[in-house]
Design a protein around this motif. Structure first.
Motif, PDB file in Angstrom:
ATOM      1  N   GLY A 109      -6.317  21.307   6.289  1.00 53.82           N
ATOM      2  CA  GLY A 109      -7.344  20.312   6.022  1.00 53.82           C
ATOM      3  C   GLY A 109      -7.123  19.103   6.910  1.00 53.82           C
ATOM      4  N   LEU A 110      -8.207  18.409   7.257  1.00 54.03           N
ATOM      5  CA  LEU A 110      -8.122  17.280   8.181  1.00 54.03           C
ATOM      6  C   LEU A 110      -9.077  16.192   7.752  1.00 54.03           C
ATOM      7  CD1 LEU A 110      -7.348  15.945  10.954  1.00 54.03           C
ATOM      8  CD2 LEU A 110      -9.260  17.243  11.930  1.00 54.03           C
ATOM      9  N   THR A 111      -8.620  14.934   7.876  1.00 53.07           N
ATOM     10  CA  THR A 111      -9.489  13.790   7.648  1.00 53.07           C
ATOM     11  C   THR A 111      -8.956  12.621   8.474  1.00 53.07           C
ATOM     12  OG1 THR A 111     -10.554  12.441   5.937  1.00 53.07           O
ATOM     13  CG2 THR A 111      -8.198  12.866   5.662  1.00 53.07           C
ATOM     14  N   LEU A 112      -9.668  11.488   8.462  1.00 58.69           N
ATOM     15  CA  LEU A 112      -9.194  10.257   9.083  1.00 58.69           C
ATOM     16  C   LEU A 112      -9.124   9.181   8.027  1.00 58.69           C
ATOM     17  CD1 LEU A 112     -10.992  11.688  11.579  1.00 58.69           C
ATOM     18  CD2 LEU A 112     -10.202   9.613  12.705  1.00 58.69           C
ATOM     19  N   SER A 113      -8.089   8.345   8.108  1.00 60.05           N
ATOM     20  CA  SER A 113      -8.040   7.201   7.197  1.00 60.05           C
ATOM     21  C   SER A 113      -9.123   6.204   7.596  1.00 60.05           C
ATOM     22  CB  SER A 113      -6.664   6.547   7.223  1.00 60.05           C
ATOM     23  OG  SER A 113      -6.367   6.023   8.498  1.00 60.05           O
ATOM     24  N   ASP A 114      -9.561   5.390   6.623  1.00 58.79           N
ATOM     25  CA  ASP A 114     -10.635   4.444   6.905  1.00 58.79           C
ATOM     26  C   ASP A 114     -10.066   3.128   7.425  1.00 58.79           C
ATOM     27  OD1 ASP A 114      -9.642   3.047   4.689  1.00 58.79           O
ATOM     28  OD2 ASP A 114     -11.251   3.705   3.352  1.00 58.79           O
ATOM     29  N   ALA A 115     -10.902   2.077   7.437  1.00 58.30           N
ATOM     30  CA  ALA A 115     -10.511   0.793   8.030  1.00 58.30           C
ATOM     31  C   ALA A 115      -9.368   0.120   7.292  1.00 58.30           C
ATOM     32  CB  ALA A 115     -11.718  -0.142   8.085  1.00 58.30           C
ATOM     33  N   VAL A 116      -9.112   0.518   6.041  1.00 58.68           N
ATOM     34  CA  VAL A 116      -7.996  -0.079   5.284  1.00 58.68           C
ATOM     35  C   VAL A 116      -6.933   0.962   4.969  1.00 58.68           C
ATOM     36  CG1 VAL A 116      -9.317  -1.992   4.318  1.00 58.68           C
ATOM     37  CG2 VAL A 116      -9.305   0.220   3.140  1.00 58.68           C
ATOM     38  N   LEU A 127      -2.359   1.708   7.804  1.00 58.69           N
ATOM     39  CA  LEU A 127      -2.576   2.258   9.137  1.00 58.69           C
ATOM     40  C   LEU A 127      -3.979   2.855   9.163  1.00 58.69           C
ATOM     41  CD1 LEU A 127       0.835   4.043   9.873  1.00 58.69           C
ATOM     42  CD2 LEU A 127       0.207   1.651  10.158  1.00 58.69           C
ATOM     43  N   PRO A 128      -4.934   2.126   9.729  1.00 62.24           N
ATOM     44  CA  PRO A 128      -6.336   2.581   9.678  1.00 62.24           C
ATOM     45  C   PRO A 128      -6.649   3.589  10.772  1.00 62.24           C
ATOM     46  CG  PRO A 128      -6.202   0.454  10.751  1.00 62.24           C
ATOM     47  CD  PRO A 128      -4.805   0.791  10.318  1.00 62.24           C
ATOM     48  N   ALA A 129      -7.709   4.365  10.532  1.00 65.39           N
ATOM     49  CA  ALA A 129      -8.301   5.251  11.539  1.00 65.39           C
ATOM     50  C   ALA A 129      -7.280   6.176  12.183  1.00 65.39           C
ATOM     51  CB  ALA A 129      -9.014   4.421  12.603  1.00 65.39           C
ATOM     52  N   VAL A 160      -2.345   5.461   4.000  1.00 69.75           N
ATOM     53  CA  VAL A 160      -1.354   5.579   5.058  1.00 69.75           C
ATOM     54  C   VAL A 160      -0.838   4.179   5.358  1.00 69.75           C
ATOM     55  CG1 VAL A 160      -0.845   6.458   7.356  1.00 69.75           C
ATOM     56  CG2 VAL A 160      -2.672   7.500   6.000  1.00 69.75           C
ATOM     57  N   ARG A 161       0.507   3.987   5.339  1.00 68.96           N
ATOM     58  CA  ARG A 161       1.044   2.632   5.441  1.00 68.96           C
ATOM     59  C   ARG A 161       2.286   2.576   6.317  1.00 68.96           C
ATOM     60  NH1 ARG A 161       1.454   0.870  -0.876  1.00 68.96           N
ATOM     61  NH2 ARG A 161       3.118   2.455  -0.767  1.00 68.96           N
ATOM     62  N   ASN A 162       2.549   1.395   6.823  1.00 68.12           N
ATOM     63  CA  ASN A 162       3.830   1.073   7.430  1.00 68.12           C
ATOM     64  C   ASN A 162       4.839   0.955   6.287  1.00 68.12           C
ATOM     65  OD1 ASN A 162       6.063  -0.720   8.220  1.00 68.12           O
ATOM     66  ND2 ASN A 162       4.950  -1.016  10.129  1.00 68.12           N
ATOM     67  N   GLY A 163       5.904   1.748   6.332  1.00 63.95           N
ATOM     68  CA  GLY A 163       6.832   1.801   5.217  1.00 63.95           C
ATOM     69  C   GLY A 163       7.593   0.521   4.978  1.00 63.95           C
ATOM     70  N   SER A 164       7.694  -0.356   5.998  1.00 65.97           N
ATOM     71  CA  SER A 164       8.435  -1.605   5.837  1.00 65.97           C
ATOM     72  C   SER A 164       7.546  -2.724   5.311  1.00 65.97           C
ATOM     73  CB  SER A 164       9.063  -2.024   7.168  1.00 65.97           C
ATOM     74  OG  SER A 164      10.041  -1.101   7.569  1.00 65.97           O
ATOM     75  N   THR A 165       6.367  -2.890   5.932  1.00 67.60           N
ATOM     76  CA  THR A 165       5.480  -4.002   5.568  1.00 67.60           C
ATOM     77  C   THR A 165       4.419  -3.598   4.572  1.00 67.60           C
ATOM     78  OG1 THR A 165       3.934  -3.532   7.369  1.00 67.60           O
ATOM     79  CG2 THR A 165       5.826  -4.964   7.866  1.00 67.60           C
ATOM     80  N   LEU A 166       4.248  -2.298   4.348  1.00 68.31           N
ATOM     81  CA  LEU A 166       3.179  -1.723   3.531  1.00 68.31           C
ATOM     82  C   LEU A 166       1.790  -2.061   4.071  1.00 68.31           C
ATOM     83  CD1 LEU A 166       4.558  -2.138  -0.103  1.00 68.31           C
ATOM     84  CD2 LEU A 166       4.915  -0.282   1.542  1.00 68.31           C
ATOM     85  N   LEU A 181     -15.092   5.973  12.612  1.00 62.76           N
ATOM     86  CA  LEU A 181     -14.031   5.104  13.113  1.00 62.76           C
ATOM     87  C   LEU A 181     -12.864   5.958  13.599  1.00 62.76           C
ATOM     88  CD1 LEU A 181     -12.921   2.192  13.452  1.00 62.76           C
ATOM     89  CD2 LEU A 181     -11.975   2.424  11.133  1.00 62.76           C
ATOM     90  N   LEU A 182     -12.511   5.834  14.896  1.00 64.46           N
ATOM     91  CA  LEU A 182     -11.435   6.612  15.489  1.00 64.46           C
ATOM     92  C   LEU A 182     -10.166   5.803  15.743  1.00 64.46           C
ATOM     93  CD1 LEU A 182     -13.407   8.620  18.222  1.00 64.46           C
ATOM     94  CD2 LEU A 182     -12.905   9.292  15.870  1.00 64.46           C
TER      95      LEU A 182
END
Length: 847
Positions: free
Chosen positions: A281-288, A266-268, A257-263, A82-83
């Protein structure tokens, strides 16, 4: 952290008729997704349009996802990565203060009509979205509804005439690693320029244009040591053997990873972790929004890819994790933008600068950053907060002038247009230090200060390992030249070197080759702190040092506690502040220090004071017309420190600048007034508590022979050259009007007859004499001179024989004995030296 400065795109959204035809075709086939274009290269610069049709109902929300099709099946399957993932609602876009946020995906057709048009802007080298191979875009309903449908985008690899790089990705034991992301950095700021996935045997290969590059790789469970990563130069062939050895991660860091206001998650989004020792180091966040980052067993700095934050309406952010063992719950909460910066980027001829990367950064501490991409029409937006902002943009073969503005309130949209200039010429050469050794892998700038605007233009070059640089610049049109100053980029290179500042005059279409640019090794440090009047630290400002012993410059940003560290070498230095716009502070006026090689100076305090009022007023001529583009300066001294505040008068001659409570001396720029034909009015002293109005100046016009005539002759006489002409002598004393004007004497009154035989004290005429003292004895000539006259030249001449052989006096100096605003009394001194006799005379010339 991974540099993620992106090059700018050049593609354009297809015309409305073409898109309408595509939309009708898709609608006739029922629910579906149409991509335009369906293929682009890994260096694509432009827009990707997603036409989504056949929704269950008007106003429906859908989930759009992009996957890297790892098994090339053309559908979403287990191996795929998922990109990108976002939600878009039919008929809705994100707006702030009535302005559309162009970075956040929305429905471009603007109507809740059961279909959507979503546009994604791409920049060259954008991270992961430009991975060569198939990308599957899938559309799903939010909740229940239609069955998901998809379309395939093919990313090809752009060729560059045979040039490129190849190598193998392995672990530290030499075992090949399949499926590692390989990233190539290069360009003016070592941004991402290409990427791929290692294949069988860990092999990778990428075509590249000529240039200098570095390679890194990432894979789950591993980190990359950038200190040992390959660095190479590509010409017109493949540079092989650029192998990358990854190290088993010493731990993992995980969280959301989140929006600091709404929590909201932030996916992918790509998450990068970097240690001070250079392990990445590198990774991608998942769908949630959850991420699991491989990391070294040391403290790391984390951030997400900047454009991913922008697409969520957030600002870029950096986070610190100081552990040495695996840790969970490290949430990366990004500050949501509450305001918007917007505008267009265009050339001076109003041509749009399309698909440029745009960056915004706040002044002061803490520092926030925001990023965006201009559209095909040059429009851009940046998520923002109330603060003072600096905005700049980057596009290959363009230089965009930096701008500053202030966002005052949340919920507002602030307009700030930018101007871009096409590159027409180049400065090329090599950097060497004061020991004549090449200086490589630094960032070099060519800087131009646009006259009268306070605007700075800068061109950047990432210098290769051998110190070679190539800076794109431009001239002033035709055969006219524009001066460009070279300097190292502050905050990136100042640990080891101090810049010199040579100037090169550039003509359009003419490159300047073979430049040797000299920088100087740091031999000592000046360390200190920026403090306000209450001893509170002031962070995030730039502290710089300019050399009193030459054209030298260095500097860096003070940290959050106001601490700074300047690398210098022996000599005198003037210390100053920049990047203070919008902070409401006035720095002390360039204190000086003397540096001795090998001796650090610690504890230096640079003072600033907060503004609490204003001084305002007007600058006009005697007829009441405002005088524009003249600098007005206020100066105050507090506790032995001098502070200055300046502003340039507006078109109507008004001005206003911030001050603090103190006694201020207000003056105007004599040189600017003189160039406009005026003399300088006297400075005014005022005491400021909160604000002062009406500190007004009237500038008298510089005298001319015509103004002299208007003072001493009637209108009828002014029209009669026999009376008022330069060679006339209405008083009959033998001294013509031109000389009377030069000494500012009444042309109708006699000053003695004949003047050549008159006593030396005849009123207003030059008087000869002698004077002793150092460098003497001297022969002197004391005379009256009209202050600021446009049309007079006074030349003191000497001869050793009376009446012959006169020439401009050698070694003459002047003392100003008095000045009443109209006439100054000058004493010219000429050394007698070995001359047995010396005669002086004054020649008055009307050009």
């Amino acid at each position: 952290m991974i540099p993620t400065t992106l090059s700018a795109p050049s593609g354009r959204f297809p015309g409305g008729i073409l898109f309408f035809a595509q939309l009708l075709l898709a609608a006739s086939l029922g629910a579906g997704l149409t991509l335009s274009p369906t293929t682009f290269t890994n260096r694509y610069e432009g827009a990707l349009d997603l036409a989504i049709t056949g929704l269950d109902a008007a106003g429906q929300s859908v989930v759009v996802e992009e996957f890297f099709d790892a098994d090339a099946s053309g559908t979403v399957s287990a191996p795929d990565v998922l990109l990108r993932r976002f939600v878009v609602t039919d008929g809705q876009v994100t707006s702030v203060g009535g302005q559309r946020n162009l970075n956040v995906a929305g429905d471009e057709d603007g109507a809740a009509n059961g279909s959507l048009l979503t546009r994604l802007n791409f920049a060259a080298g954008e991270f992961v979205s430009h991975l060569p191979g198939q990308h599957v875009f899938r559309v799903s309903p939010v909740g229940s509804g239609f069955a998901p449908f998809s379309a395939v985008l093919t990313v090809t690899t752009q060729s560059f005439g045979g040039g490129g790089v190849s190598g193998i990705v392995t672990n530290s034991g030499g075992t090949p690693l399949v499926g590692a992301i390989v990233v190539i950095f290069g360009g003016t700021d070592f941004e991402v320029v290409a990427q791929t996935i290692s294949g069988l045997g860990g092999a990778y290969a990428l075509p590249l244009p000529p240039g200098s590059y570095a390679a890194a790789a990432a894979k789950a469970g591993f980190t990359c040591n950038l200190n040992t990563a390959p660095m190479f130069t590509v010409d017109k062939s493949v540079v092989s053997g650029q192998n990358i050895a990854l190290t088993a991660a010493g731990r993992t860091v995980s969280g959301t990873v989140r929006n600091g206001s709404t929590l909201a998650p932030l996916p992918a989004v790509p998450v990068v972790g970097m240690s001070a020792s250079g392990h990445l180091g590198l990774t991608l966040s998942d769908a949630v929004g959850n991420y699991l980052l491989p990391a070294p067993a040391e403290a790391i700095q984390l951030q997400i890819e900047e454009f991913s934050a922008a697409r969520a309406g957030c600002l870029s952010g950096e986070f610190q994790e100081s552990g040495t063992t695996s840790v969970t719950g490290v949430n990366l909460d990004h500050t949501a933008g509450t305001a918007l910066l917007y505008g267009t980027i265009a050339t001076p001829t109003s041509a749009p600068v399309a698909f440029a990367r745009v960056d915004g950064q706040t002044n002061g501490s803490p520092t926030y950053a925001s990023v965006g991409i201009s559209t095909a029409t040059g429009a851009y937006t940046l998520a923002a907060l109330p603060a003072a902002w600096r905005i700049n943009a980057d596009k290959p073969n363009f230089i965009v002038a930096e701008a500053s503005t202030v966002v005052n309130t949340a919920g507002s949209a602030v307009l700030q247009n930018l101007t871009g200039y096409a590159v027409t010429s180049h400065l090329r050469g090599q950097i060497r230090d004061d020991a004549n050794q090449p200086v490589g892998n630094v960032v070099l700038l060519a800087v131009e200060y646009l006259p009268g605007s306070g605007t700075t233009l800068s061109s950047r070059s990432q210098v290769d390992a051998n110190g070679n640089f190539d800076l794109g610049v431009f001239g002033a049109g035709g055969s006219s030249t524009k001066p460009w100053t070279l300097q190292l980029n502050q905050n990136e290179n100042t640990a080891q070197y101090v810049s010199s500042s040579p100037v090169f005059n550039v003509q359009d279409g003419t490159d300047i080759e073979g430049i040797t640019y000299t920088v100087y090794r740091v031999m000592a440090h000046l360390r200190g702190q920026v403090l306000d009047e209450f001893d509170v630290p002031v962070g995030g400002v730039n502290v710089y040092a300019s050399g009193l012993n030459g054209s030298l410059l260095t500097g860096n940003n003070a940290d959050g506690s106001g601490q700074f560290d300047l690398g210098l070498f022996a000599g005198g230095w003037s210390i100053g502040l920049s990047n203070i716009a919008g902070l409401g502070i006035i720095p002390q006026a360039n204190p000086t220090v003397t540096i001795v090689n090998g001796v650090d100076q610690n504890g230096f305090v640079f003072r600033v004071r907060h503004t609490s009022g204003t001084i305002s007023g007007t600058l006009r001529n005697a007829q009441g017309t405002g005088l524009a583009n003249v600098t007005v300066t206020g100066t105050a001294t507090v506790s032995g420190n001098t502070f200055t505040s300046t502003v340039v008068t507006a078109a109507n001659g008004t001005y206003s600048f911030p001050v603090f409570s103190s006694n201020w001396s207000v003056s105007v720029d004599a040189a600017a007034l003189y160039a406009q034909g005026y003399l300088t009015p006297s400075a005014q002293n005022v005491f400021v508590n909160t604000s002062v109005g009406g500190v007004d100046f009237v500038a008298p016009a510089r005298p001319t022979y015509a103004s002299y005539q208007s003072v001493f002759f009637t209108p009828a006489e002014q029209g009669n050259p026999a009376v008022s002409g330069t060679t006339a002598n209405p008083s009959g004393d033998g001294i013509v009007n031109l000389l009377k004007y030069a000494f500012y004497l009444d042309p109708k009154k006699s000053v003695g007859s004949p003047p050549a035989l008159a006593a030396p004290n005849v009123s207003g005429l030059p008087v000869a004499g002698t004077l002793g003292g150092a460098g003497g004895p001297f022969v002197t000539l004391t005379y009256r001179r009209v202050v600021g006259a446009f049309d007079l030249q006074y030349v003191v001449e000497q001869s050793t024989a009376l009446g012959a052989g006169f020439a401009t006096a050698s070694g003459a100096t002047e003392d100003i004995l008095g000045n009443d605003g109209t006439v100054e009394t000058v004493r010219a001194k000429v050394p007698i030296g070995a001359n047995p006799r010396l005669f002086l005379r004054l020649r008055v010339i009307k050009p």
